[in-house]
Enzyme design. Structure first.
Site, PDB file in Angstrom:
ATOM      1  N   ASN A   1       0.705  -1.297  -0.073  1.00 27.57           N
ATOM      2  CA  ASN A   1      -0.028  -0.177   0.105  1.00 27.57           C
ATOM      3  C   ASN A   1       0.636   1.342   0.003  1.00 27.57           C
ATOM      4  OD1 ASN A   1      -2.206  -1.495  -0.205  1.00 27.57           O
ATOM      5  ND2 ASN A   1      -2.816  -1.408   1.862  1.00 27.57           N
TER       6      ASN A   1
ATOM      7  N   ARG B   1     -17.151   1.187  -0.486  1.00 26.51           N
ATOM      8  CA  ARG B   1     -15.909   1.938  -0.961  1.00 26.51           C
ATOM      9  C   ARG B   1     -16.098   3.140  -1.822  1.00 26.51           C
ATOM     10  NH1 ARG B   1     -11.035  -2.178  -1.048  1.00 26.51           N
ATOM     11  NH2 ARG B   1      -9.880  -0.399  -0.237  1.00 26.51           N
TER      12      ARG B   1
ATOM     13  N   ASP C   1      -6.706  -3.929   8.355  1.00 23.20           N
ATOM     14  CA  ASP C   1      -6.013  -4.762   7.574  1.00 23.20           C
ATOM     15  C   ASP C   1      -5.404  -5.803   8.330  1.00 23.20           C
ATOM     16  OD1 ASP C   1      -6.717  -3.571   5.369  1.00 23.20           O
ATOM     17  OD2 ASP C   1      -4.689  -2.545   4.997  1.00 23.20           O
TER      18      ASP C   1
HETATM   19  N1  EPU Z   1     -14.660   6.470   1.953  1.00 26.83           N
HETATM   20  C1  EPU Z   1     -15.727   7.246   1.607  1.00 26.83           C
HETATM   21  N2  EPU Z   1     -15.443   8.109   0.478  1.00 26.83           N
HETATM   22  C2  EPU Z   1     -14.124   8.117   0.144  1.00 26.83           C
HETATM   23  C3  EPU Z   1     -13.207   7.527   0.581  1.00 26.83           C
HETATM   24  C4  EPU Z   1     -13.286   6.516   1.665  1.00 26.83           C
HETATM   25  O1  EPU Z   1     -16.824   7.285   2.004  1.00 26.83           O
HETATM   26  O2  EPU Z   1     -14.276   9.021  -0.868  1.00 26.83           O
HETATM   27  C5  EPU Z   1     -14.691   5.392   3.392  1.00 26.83           C
HETATM   28  C6  EPU Z   1     -14.446   4.000   2.509  1.00 26.83           C
HETATM   29  O3  EPU Z   1     -15.630   3.383   2.205  1.00 26.83           O
HETATM   30  C7  EPU Z   1     -14.148   3.441   3.963  1.00 26.83           C
HETATM   31  C8  EPU Z   1     -13.422   4.405   4.728  1.00 26.83           C
HETATM   32  O4  EPU Z   1     -13.702   5.802   4.171  1.00 26.83           O
HETATM   33  O5  EPU Z   1     -15.270   3.054   4.859  1.00 26.83           O
HETATM   34  C9  EPU Z   1     -11.725   4.378   4.850  1.00 26.83           C
HETATM   35  O6  EPU Z   1     -11.388   4.122   3.457  1.00 26.83           O
HETATM   36  P1  EPU Z   1      -9.832   4.640   2.793  1.00 26.83           P
HETATM   37  O7  EPU Z   1     -10.423   5.458   1.645  1.00 26.83           O
HETATM   38  O8  EPU Z   1      -9.031   4.803   3.892  1.00 26.83           O
HETATM   39  O9  EPU Z   1      -9.402   2.997   2.258  1.00 26.83           O
HETATM   40  P2  EPU Z   1      -8.639   2.870   0.844  1.00 26.83           P
HETATM   41  O10 EPU Z   1      -7.835   3.993   0.598  1.00 26.83           O
HETATM   42  O11 EPU Z   1      -9.742   2.794  -0.190  1.00 26.83           O
HETATM   43  C10 EPU Z   1      -6.543   1.838   1.880  1.00 26.83           C
HETATM   44  C11 EPU Z   1      -6.031   0.458   1.748  1.00 26.83           C
HETATM   45  C12 EPU Z   1      -6.696  -0.676   2.165  1.00 26.83           C
HETATM   46  C13 EPU Z   1      -7.111  -0.435   3.554  1.00 26.83           C
HETATM   47  C14 EPU Z   1      -7.760   0.963   4.090  1.00 26.83           C
HETATM   48  C15 EPU Z   1      -7.902   1.461   5.222  1.00 26.83           C
HETATM   49  C16 EPU Z   1      -4.727   0.989  -0.290  1.00 26.83           C
HETATM   50  C17 EPU Z   1      -4.322   0.613  -1.698  1.00 26.83           C
HETATM   51  N3  EPU Z   1      -5.667   0.373   0.516  1.00 26.83           N
HETATM   52  O12 EPU Z   1      -7.597   1.839   1.127  1.00 26.83           O
HETATM   53  O13 EPU Z   1      -6.026  -1.620   2.144  1.00 26.83           O
HETATM   54  O14 EPU Z   1      -7.641  -1.183   4.474  1.00 26.83           O
HETATM   55  O15 EPU Z   1      -6.939   2.019   3.368  1.00 26.83           O
HETATM   56  O16 EPU Z   1      -6.645   1.392   6.075  1.00 26.83           O
HETATM   57  O17 EPU Z   1      -3.921   1.848   0.364  1.00 26.83           O
HETATM   58  C18 EPU Z   1      -5.578  -4.245   1.853  1.00 26.83           C
HETATM   59  O18 EPU Z   1      -4.343  -3.848   1.632  1.00 26.83           O
HETATM   60  O19 EPU Z   1      -6.038  -5.331   2.022  1.00 26.83           O
HETATM   61  C19 EPU Z   1      -6.658  -2.846   1.987  1.00 26.83           C
HETATM   62  C20 EPU Z   1      -7.890  -3.151   1.609  1.00 26.83           C
END
Ligand code: EPU
Length: 416
Positions: free
Chosen positions: A23, A121, A304
């Site tokens: 990540n 998401r 995670d």
């Molecule tokens: N969310 C929104 N709107 C947005 C963005 C996020 O409502 O515009 C919500 C999501 O639905 C979720 C929360 O905010 O409920 C947090 O999501 P976040 O955006 O932080 O997650 P992400 O950036 O899509 C990254 C990691 C994930 C990890 C999460 C939380 C990467 C590529 N992915 O995802 O990693 O679980 O942060 O720490 O960095 C994994 O590696 O298995 C994985 C899923």
């Protein structure tokens, strides 16, 4: 389709090296879009998601050459600022090209990632931030279509803490006119690693690792050499596996300082842990005690690692309460763990796990990356054979997990 067959019951023992962080590597690869010069990366993990990202960038005209332990990426020219649905649907992190493409090319067309196994998401925060920076954004046939001759710096207050949202906006802000301030920013170490790489490329960023990040836009970024940080989730996964099996392991090439909440929970479960400058040793000489936990953004306990700790709690002494606050549907592994004999009750975003003395091997199905990791841990402690189907999820985020667990003495093999 590949499966993993595990014959459980062996305490893990020995030493392995931790990979670079998935990540961190994925957003850093996207940073290559911000410069015409080469970005030479090392400690890039050998994963399916990394290969998918290289392919996605390749479709935009970025040259992506694998080097020993890394990639050299060069976006001398971007031929097409388009991220097609075919690749985006396989990897949500693809949305990280949106900010850099818009900043560098003044336009971008990126498929909406859609829902996934762990939750809806949405990407509304990414879109909202870029719109505030002056982009015109429309949704057309499942694509985010964005235009902005030059983004301008503004003060952004994020409605919620989002890791890739913060990363996308931070990258976009690097080439914007003026200063962008991101408040309620994600503090995850991977955000800091991306910021460090961007600074090495000439960006002016301060505050990464806090909840207020400030980015003073510059007209261009240059190339650099950069080493990706160690994977804290892979580290935590191996440690949880060692703890569940009553093992003794030493992990090298890692960083204990970014794992405080996970190490604290492992200690609470009864593990002895020694943290060195780039090593972590764990020994678990007794049956683990149950540990309750609640997931939250960094520095609190990471979502995670939730599934892996559910597997540990499944065989621990006592009862644990696990609360998931980040994703609305991240308990899919519980049903599969129950197939192995785990006693888990789910109610909304809370799971109550009553530890049992033993799990029994069975055939189970992986549903997402970290769910798969929890099934591997459960398989390592279960009596008899566990067969895990659909391990392509696992290959997205763990490099040759069966090879590395074998090095620690596990009886595990990949079968067709
Ligand atoms: N969310 C929104 N709107 C947005 C963005 C996020 O409502 O515009 C919500 C999501 O639905 C979720 C929360 O905010 O409920 C947090 O999501 P976040 O955006 O932080 O997650 P992400 O950036 O899509 C990254 C990691 C994930 C990890 C999460 C939380 C990467 C590529 N992915 O995802 O990693 O679980 O942060 O720490 O960095 C994994 O590696 O298995 C994985 C899923």
């Amino acid at each position: 389709m590949d499966k993993l067959r595990i014959r459980g019951g062996v305490p893990l023992s020995g030493e392995i090296r931790v990979s670079g962080a998935k990540n961190a590597a994925l957003p850093i690869m996207c940073a290559a879009l911000l410069s015409a010069e080469p970005l030479r990366l090392t400690n890039v993990p050998n994963l399916r998601d990394v290969a998918t990202m290289a392919k996605l960038l390749g479709q935009m005209g970025v040259s992506a050459n694998a080097t020993p332990g890394g990639y050299t990426l060069q976006a001398a020219q971007i031929s097409s600022p388009l991220a097609h649905y075919d690749l985006v649907r396989t990897m949500r992190a693809s949305v990280l090209v949106l900010g850099p493409l818009l900043a560098r090319c003044g336009e971008a067309k990126v498929s909406l990632p859609g829902g996934c196994a762990i939750g809806l998401r949405p990407v509304d925060q990414h879109v909202k931030g870029l719109t505030a920076m002056g982009a015109e954004i429309t949704m057309e046939q499942g694509y985010i279509v964005a235009r902005a001759p030059r983004l301008r710096g503004v003060r952004l207050v994020m409605d919620l803490v989002t890791v890739t949202g913060t990363e996308n906006l931070m990258m976009a802000a690097c080439l914007a006119e003026g200063t962008t301030v991101i408040e309620n920013a994600a503090r995850e170490p991977e955000v800091v690693d991306l910021a460090n790489c961007l600074v090495a490329m000439g960006a002016r960023i301060s505050g990464a690792g806090t909840d207020v990040i400030s980015v003073e836009g510059v007209s261009a970024l240059h190339g650099c050499d950069y080493t990706v940080m160690p994977d804290r989730i892979e580290t935590g996964t191996f440690l949880a596996a060692a703890a569940a099996t009553g093992g003794r392991v030493r992990l090298t090439g890692t960083d204990g300082s970014i794992l405080d909440s996970v190490l604290a929970k492992l200690r609470e479960s009864g593990a002895e842990i020694v943290v060195g400058s780039d090593t972590i040793s764990l020994s678990m000489m007794r049956r683990a005690r149950s540990v309750s936990l609640r997931t939250s953004p960094y520095p609190a306990f990471p979502t995670d690692m939730q599934a892996q700790f559910m597997a540990l709690d499944a065989v621990a002494g006592g009862t644990a309460v696990i609360t998931e606050t980040i994703f609305e549907n991240r308990f899919m592994h519980a049903i599969e763990l129950q197939r192995l004999g785990a006693e888990i009750e789910i109610s909304g975003n809370t799971a109550v796990v009553r530890g049992v003395e033993k799990l029994q091997g069975a055939t189970v199905m992986a549903t997402d990356l970290r769910a798969s990791a929890s099934l591997v841990i459960a398989g390592l402690v279960a009596d008899g054979d566990t067969v895990i189907d659909r391990i392509y999820h696992l290959d997205r985020g763990y490099d040759a997990i069966e090879v590395r667990l074998s090095q620690l003495g596990a009886r595990i093999e990949r079968v067709a």
